[in-house]
Design a protein around this motif. Sequence first.
Motif, PDB file in Angstrom:
ATOM      1  N   THR A   1      24.287  33.315 -31.179  1.00 22.47           N
ATOM      2  CA  THR A   1      23.084  33.471 -30.365  1.00 22.47           C
ATOM      3  C   THR A   1      22.175  34.561 -30.907  1.00 22.47           C
ATOM      4  O   THR A   1      20.964  34.356 -31.062  1.00 22.47           O
ATOM      5  N   VAL A   2      22.739  35.726 -31.201  1.00 28.13           N
ATOM      6  CA  VAL A   2      21.922  36.842 -31.686  1.00 28.13           C
ATOM      7  C   VAL A   2      21.279  36.505 -33.030  1.00 28.13           C
ATOM      8  O   VAL A   2      20.085  36.768 -33.250  1.00 28.13           O
ATOM      9  N   THR A   3      22.056  35.902 -33.935  1.00 25.38           N
ATOM     10  CA  THR A   3      21.513  35.537 -35.248  1.00 25.38           C
ATOM     11  C   THR A   3      20.380  34.520 -35.112  1.00 25.38           C
ATOM     12  O   THR A   3      19.318  34.660 -35.732  1.00 25.38           O
ATOM     13  N   ALA A   4      20.599  33.488 -34.292  1.00 20.19           N
ATOM     14  CA  ALA A   4      19.576  32.458 -34.106  1.00 20.19           C
ATOM     15  C   ALA A   4      18.334  33.017 -33.415  1.00 20.19           C
ATOM     16  O   ALA A   4      17.204  32.649 -33.754  1.00 20.19           O
ATOM     17  N   VAL A   5      18.528  33.912 -32.449  1.00 25.37           N
ATOM     18  CA  VAL A   5      17.387  34.531 -31.760  1.00 25.37           C
ATOM     19  C   VAL A   5      16.563  35.372 -32.731  1.00 25.37           C
ATOM     20  O   VAL A   5      15.328  35.307 -32.737  1.00 25.37           O
ATOM     21  N   LEU A   6      17.233  36.166 -33.568  1.00 24.31           N
ATOM     22  CA  LEU A   6      16.517  36.997 -34.541  1.00 24.31           C
ATOM     23  C   LEU A   6      15.739  36.132 -35.529  1.00 24.31           C
ATOM     24  O   LEU A   6      14.573  36.422 -35.849  1.00 24.31           O
ATOM     25  N   LEU A   7      16.364  35.074 -36.028  1.00 27.11           N
ATOM     26  CA  LEU A   7      15.669  34.159 -36.948  1.00 27.11           C
ATOM     27  C   LEU A   7      14.467  33.504 -36.263  1.00 27.11           C
ATOM     28  O   LEU A   7      13.386  33.373 -36.861  1.00 27.11           O
ATOM     29  N   THR A   8      14.651  33.101 -35.021  1.00 30.28           N
ATOM     30  CA  THR A   8      13.560  32.463 -34.277  1.00 30.28           C
ATOM     31  C   THR A   8      12.390  33.417 -34.097  1.00 30.28           C
ATOM     32  O   THR A   8      11.226  33.037 -34.280  1.00 30.28           O
ATOM     33  N   ILE A   9      12.691  34.662 -33.756  1.00 28.17           N
ATOM     34  CA  ILE A   9      11.624  35.648 -33.537  1.00 28.17           C
ATOM     35  C   ILE A   9      10.892  35.946 -34.839  1.00 28.17           C
ATOM     36  O   ILE A   9       9.656  35.930 -34.893  1.00 28.17           O
ATOM     37  N   VAL A  10      11.637  36.229 -35.909  1.00 31.58           N
ATOM     38  CA  VAL A  10      11.012  36.590 -37.187  1.00 31.58           C
ATOM     39  C   VAL A  10      10.146  35.448 -37.714  1.00 31.58           C
ATOM     40  O   VAL A  10       8.963  35.626 -38.024  1.00 31.58           O
ATOM     41  N   LEU A  11      10.725  34.251 -37.812  1.00 35.50           N
ATOM     42  CA  LEU A  11       9.983  33.110 -38.349  1.00 35.50           C
ATOM     43  C   LEU A  11       8.861  32.667 -37.409  1.00 35.50           C
ATOM     44  O   LEU A  11       7.755  32.346 -37.861  1.00 35.50           O
ATOM     45  N   GLY A  12       9.149  32.673 -36.118  1.00 36.18           N
ATOM     46  CA  GLY A  12       8.155  32.217 -35.154  1.00 36.18           C
ATOM     47  C   GLY A  12       6.944  33.123 -35.071  1.00 36.18           C
ATOM     48  O   GLY A  12       5.799  32.653 -35.066  1.00 36.18           O
TER      49      GLY A  12
ATOM     50  N   LEU B   1       5.898  35.383 -37.340  1.00 33.72           N
ATOM     51  CA  LEU B   1       5.171  35.356 -38.616  1.00 33.72           C
ATOM     52  C   LEU B   1       4.319  34.092 -38.741  1.00 33.72           C
ATOM     53  O   LEU B   1       3.142  34.146 -39.159  1.00 33.72           O
ATOM     54  N   ALA B   2       4.902  32.949 -38.404  1.00 34.03           N
ATOM     55  CA  ALA B   2       4.150  31.694 -38.475  1.00 34.03           C
ATOM     56  C   ALA B   2       2.979  31.703 -37.495  1.00 34.03           C
ATOM     57  O   ALA B   2       1.871  31.258 -37.830  1.00 34.03           O
ATOM     58  N   ALA B   3       3.221  32.208 -36.290  1.00 31.93           N
ATOM     59  CA  ALA B   3       2.151  32.269 -35.289  1.00 31.93           C
ATOM     60  C   ALA B   3       1.022  33.182 -35.745  1.00 31.93           C
ATOM     61  O   ALA B   3      -0.159  32.874 -35.526  1.00 31.93           O
ATOM     62  N   TYR B   4       1.359  34.288 -36.385  1.00 31.87           N
ATOM     63  CA  TYR B   4       0.329  35.218 -36.874  1.00 31.87           C
ATOM     64  C   TYR B   4      -0.528  34.550 -37.948  1.00 31.87           C
ATOM     65  O   TYR B   4      -1.763  34.648 -37.928  1.00 31.87           O
ATOM     66  N   ALA B   5       0.101  33.859 -38.876  1.00 29.42           N
ATOM     67  CA  ALA B   5      -0.646  33.184 -39.937  1.00 29.42           C
ATOM     68  C   ALA B   5      -1.530  32.076 -39.373  1.00 29.42           C
ATOM     69  O   ALA B   5      -2.687  31.916 -39.778  1.00 29.42           O
TER      70      ALA B   5
ATOM     71  N   PHE C   1       4.295  28.366 -30.347  1.00 23.51           N
ATOM     72  CA  PHE C   1       3.283  28.057 -29.340  1.00 23.51           C
ATOM     73  C   PHE C   1       3.019  29.262 -28.431  1.00 23.51           C
ATOM     74  O   PHE C   1       1.862  29.627 -28.181  1.00 23.51           O
ATOM     75  N   LEU C   2       4.072  29.902 -27.936  1.00 25.99           N
ATOM     76  CA  LEU C   2       3.910  31.064 -27.060  1.00 25.99           C
ATOM     77  C   LEU C   2       3.277  32.237 -27.799  1.00 25.99           C
ATOM     78  O   LEU C   2       2.390  32.918 -27.268  1.00 25.99           O
ATOM     79  N   ALA C   3       3.740  32.497 -29.022  1.00 28.41           N
ATOM     80  CA  ALA C   3       3.213  33.628 -29.785  1.00 28.41           C
ATOM     81  C   ALA C   3       1.746  33.424 -30.151  1.00 28.41           C
ATOM     82  O   ALA C   3       0.945  34.370 -30.110  1.00 28.41           O
ATOM     83  N   MET C   4       1.356  32.203 -30.508  1.00 32.14           N
ATOM     84  CA  MET C   4      -0.042  31.929 -30.827  1.00 32.14           C
ATOM     85  C   MET C   4      -0.938  32.144 -29.606  1.00 32.14           C
ATOM     86  O   MET C   4      -2.034  32.719 -29.717  1.00 32.14           O
TER      87      MET C   4
END
Length: 274
Positions: free
Chosen positions: A75-86, A88-92, A153-156
């Motif tokens: 859970t922690v690993t997947a959450v961290l990956l989701t936050i980092v990738l999500g 960054l992608a939302a910012y771009a 979607f949420l981050a954007m």
Amino acid sequence: MALRAGGGLVKVLLTVYALLTLYPLYWLFISAFKTNQDFFNRPYGLPHTWMKENIVRAWELGNMGRAMFNSAFVTVTAVLLTIVLGVLAAYALSRFDFRFKKAIVALFLAGLLIPIHSTLVPLFIMMKKLHLLDTYGALILPYTAFELPIAIFLAMAYMASIPREIEEAAMIDGSGWWRIFGSLILPLCMPIVATIAILAFLRFWNDFSFALVFINTQSLKTLPLSLSLFSDGFGTDYALTMGAMAIAVIPTIVIYLLMQEQIMKGMVAGSVKG
């Protein structure tokens, strides 16, 4: 008088709603200390005898220590990956204009329409070919992939409420895009990051179907799989099942209580632009 009466009625309704929401948790925790006989004879009452042994036996028989570690790691690993990738992608996608941007956004949002469980068979075949079955990666990668659309979607939506003038002022001071993201945008996005984290945590922590299909080794099984050990085709040990469920739900409650303020800020602030 009418305003006071209306305010009082709202408070009463909210109190009733809160009690109805909390009652299942109350019922779960009192049921965790009952015997099987007590569970059926007094389903809504307090235990006749408080069986603390249910918690201990559930922990030992279900190997819940190892299962909790597995769930926490995945859970922690997947959450961290989701936050980092999500994020960054939302910012771009929210700050830069480039070719095929709309198509990429549409592709990510289309991920929200895919029924997750309809992908179990093709994912199983893919995991088998990649030799990822019976590994943490068999859970971490699909969890991250299916959570990314909602995270982006949420981050954007939240980043749209952050004035661009802040970034322009930072660029005038000589900051680059990475520094602007790390020093300005990311700290401002902490409420929505917390929202993404708790939503992802709840999905990953409680997932049963992916773990059931992709994990067979006993030492890699997660908490939802360990809960299924107390039920078979001939019957269910409700006392131990409730004890195990009470243990499994505690981390979720703690995480939500710690992050509830940030979650509310993220959901509200992301709905207003400017």
